[in-house]
Design an enzyme around this catalytic site. Structure first.
Site, PDB file in Angstrom:
ATOM      1  N   THR A   1       0.840  -1.195   0.000  1.00 53.99           N
ATOM      2  CA  THR A   1       0.000   0.000   0.000  1.00 53.99           C
ATOM      3  C   THR A   1       0.873   1.242   0.000  1.00 53.99           C
ATOM      4  O   THR A   1       1.971   1.226   0.561  1.00 53.99           O
ATOM      5  CB  THR A   1      -0.860  -0.066   1.285  1.00 53.99           C
ATOM      6  OG1 THR A   1      -1.737  -1.164   1.158  1.00 53.99           O
ATOM      7  CG2 THR A   1      -1.641   1.202   1.537  1.00 53.99           C
TER       8      THR A   1
ATOM      9  N   ARG B   1     -13.828  -8.339   0.881  1.00 55.71           N
ATOM     10  CA  ARG B   1     -13.131  -7.675   2.003  1.00 55.71           C
ATOM     11  C   ARG B   1     -12.976  -6.167   1.774  1.00 55.71           C
ATOM     12  O   ARG B   1     -12.677  -5.725   0.675  1.00 55.71           O
ATOM     13  CB  ARG B   1     -11.731  -8.262   2.168  1.00 55.71           C
ATOM     14  CG  ARG B   1     -10.889  -7.519   3.207  1.00 55.71           C
ATOM     15  CD  ARG B   1      -9.426  -7.894   3.072  1.00 55.71           C
ATOM     16  NE  ARG B   1      -8.601  -7.384   4.148  1.00 55.71           N
ATOM     17  CZ  ARG B   1      -7.698  -6.410   4.002  1.00 55.71           C
ATOM     18  NH1 ARG B   1      -7.496  -5.834   2.826  1.00 55.71           N
ATOM     19  NH2 ARG B   1      -6.971  -6.013   5.023  1.00 55.71           N
TER      20      ARG B   1
ATOM     21  N   GLY C   1     -10.484  -3.363   3.573  1.00 55.26           N
ATOM     22  CA  GLY C   1      -9.389  -3.195   4.532  1.00 55.26           C
ATOM     23  C   GLY C   1      -9.439  -1.819   5.184  1.00 55.26           C
ATOM     24  O   GLY C   1     -10.453  -1.106   5.145  1.00 55.26           O
ATOM     25  N   ASP C   2      -8.323  -1.446   5.780  1.00 56.55           N
ATOM     26  CA  ASP C   2      -8.259  -0.163   6.492  1.00 56.55           C
ATOM     27  C   ASP C   2      -8.050   1.033   5.582  1.00 56.55           C
ATOM     28  O   ASP C   2      -8.395   2.164   5.949  1.00 56.55           O
ATOM     29  CB  ASP C   2      -7.089  -0.196   7.485  1.00 56.55           C
ATOM     30  CG  ASP C   2      -5.764  -0.402   6.749  1.00 56.55           C
ATOM     31  OD1 ASP C   2      -5.580  -1.493   6.162  1.00 56.55           O
ATOM     32  OD2 ASP C   2      -4.929   0.523   6.731  1.00 56.55           O
TER      33      ASP C   2
ATOM     34  N   THR D   1      -0.120   1.398   7.311  1.00 55.76           N
ATOM     35  CA  THR D   1       0.058   0.271   6.397  1.00 55.76           C
ATOM     36  C   THR D   1       0.326  -0.978   7.226  1.00 55.76           C
ATOM     37  O   THR D   1       0.749  -0.882   8.376  1.00 55.76           O
ATOM     38  CB  THR D   1       1.199   0.534   5.386  1.00 55.76           C
ATOM     39  OG1 THR D   1       1.465  -0.682   4.668  1.00 55.76           O
ATOM     40  CG2 THR D   1       2.487   1.000   6.047  1.00 55.76           C
ATOM     41  N   GLY D   2       0.046  -2.139   6.633  1.00 55.69           N
ATOM     42  CA  GLY D   2       0.228  -3.395   7.357  1.00 55.69           C
ATOM     43  C   GLY D   2      -1.087  -4.153   7.447  1.00 55.69           C
ATOM     44  O   GLY D   2      -1.947  -4.033   6.574  1.00 55.69           O
TER      45      GLY D   2
ATOM     46  N   GLY E   1      -4.462  -4.932   7.807  1.00 54.38           N
ATOM     47  CA  GLY E   1      -5.619  -4.047   7.817  1.00 54.38           C
ATOM     48  C   GLY E   1      -6.607  -4.337   8.929  1.00 54.38           C
ATOM     49  O   GLY E   1      -7.170  -3.409   9.539  1.00 54.38           O
TER      50      GLY E   1
HETATM   51  N1  ASP Z   1      -3.293  -2.169   5.062  1.00 53.71           N
HETATM   52  C1  ASP Z   1      -3.537  -2.729   3.765  1.00 53.71           C
HETATM   53  C2  ASP Z   1      -4.720  -3.662   3.826  1.00 53.71           C
HETATM   54  O1  ASP Z   1      -4.846  -4.380   4.799  1.00 53.71           O
HETATM   55  C3  ASP Z   1      -2.360  -3.435   3.209  1.00 53.71           C
HETATM   56  C4  ASP Z   1      -1.045  -2.694   3.282  1.00 53.71           C
HETATM   57  O2  ASP Z   1      -0.887  -1.787   4.058  1.00 53.71           O
HETATM   58  O3  ASP Z   1      -0.140  -3.003   2.516  1.00 53.71           O
HETATM   59  O4  ASP Z   1      -5.477  -3.708   2.883  1.00 53.71           O
END
Ligand code: ASP
Length: 308
Positions: A168, A196, A198-199, A218-219, A221
């Site tokens: 992301t 889904r 995500g965040d 990021t990370g 979600g």
């Molecule tokens: N946070 C993002 C998600 O879960 C993924 C990412 O940060 O790379 O969709």
């Protein structure tokens, strides 16, 4: 003789932009390239800011640059869902008036951040989702693209940069007028359930900005949503924490409380930068009056992996 009265203008701020290209275990082969794309995006944003552009223009230009890079999981190089389809999320928030625009589960389009901006500027709503969101975007010049346009070029397929998660992208900028904007764009995590969310498109989770500061997450979600991570970072800044201390406290808390790893970027109203991650890698870059710097992990501070 007295000079005529003039309105007192605040001293112009030295503009700053911080960007990230995802916090996961970026495959070794792609780490340098991911960091290089972040540095180029930050440099582009800073040039615009120095020329007097608003923070929203700098954030959107930096994110568009990263959406065009196959090595990052947004726009070209987006990670497919369990059915092999692309669906894209993005969000944008302006600190001065808390204006937001968010888009979720978009069919293929080159620059999801442009649609988030159109929502912020032209829609009475904060978030639009699905094919109808992209159809609405046509009124504002945001067009669909063939799915093939987002697919990884062959040179990026082995291993794909998003092998371990997603990459992301996000940016937070402070412009010369002292205004803050934060934004995020993603192709989502690979192999996710097709429904889904995500965040990244959720205000307060993937992106948050108010007059005290701005942050991008990021990370993992699901963990980020449970922590409303970007809002938590700005709240910590508002309570007086240095932005890096705020980012560290929030991602370490997330790991401790949910078991989810991730990363944060942040900027406060004085232009102080915050960066931290609990993942093995996070591509990032900062451009300010001292130049452009960036790497695929936060250098010189080690990594706080939290309890094992
Ligand atoms: N946070 C993002 C998600 O879960 C993924 C990412 O940060 O790379 O969709």
């Amino acid at each position: 003789m007295h000079a005529p009265d003039r309105p007192v203008e605040p001293a112009p701020a030295d503009p700053v932009i911080v960007v990230h290209g995802g916090a996961w275990d970026i495959p070794q082969r792609w780490r340098e390239e991911a960091a290089g794309v972040c540095r180029a995006a930050a440099a582009l944003g800073r040039r615009l800011l120095v020329d007097g552009a608003d923070a929203i223009d700098a954030v959107c230009a930096a994110i568009r640059h990263m959406e065009d890079a196959p090595v990052l999981d947004a726009g070209i190089g987006a990670a497919p869902d369990a059915f092999g389809d692309f669906s894209l999320d993005a969000s944008l928030m302006r600190g001065s008036d808390r204006a937001c625009g968010a888009v979720a589960r978009l069919p293929p389009t080159r620059h999801p951040i442009d649609l988030a901006r159109a929502v912020l500027e032209h829609s009475p709503h904060v978030m639009l989702a699905g094919p109808e969101a992209l159809a609405w975007g046509a009124e504002h010049g945001v067009m669909p693209c063939p799915a093939a346009d987002l697919a990884l070029p062959p040179a990026y397929r082995d291993p794909p940069p998003y092998l371990d998660g997603g990459d992301t992208v996000g940016a937070v900028a402070l412009d010369r007028r002292g205004a803050l904007v934060a934004g995020t764009s993603t192709g989502g995590v690979p192999g996710r359930h097709p429904a889904r969310v995500g965040d990244s498109p959720l205000i307060g989770c993937g992106t948050y900005c108010d007059p005290r500061g701005g942050a991008g997450s990021t990370g993992k979600g699901e963990a980020i949503i449970r922590m409303t991570l970007a809002r938590a970072a700005v709240d910590a800044i508002g309570a007086g924490a240095d932005p890096t201390a705020a980012c560290k406290a929030c991602v370490v808390d997330m790991l401790r409380l949910t078991g989810g790893r991730g990363g944060l970027i942040a900027l406060d109203a004085r232009g102080r930068v915050g960066l931290w991650h609990t993942t093995p890698a996070m591509a990032w870059a900062v451009a300010d009056g001292t130049g452009v710097r960036g790497h695929w992990r936060v250098i010189g501070r080690g990594l706080d992996r939290g309890p094992s």
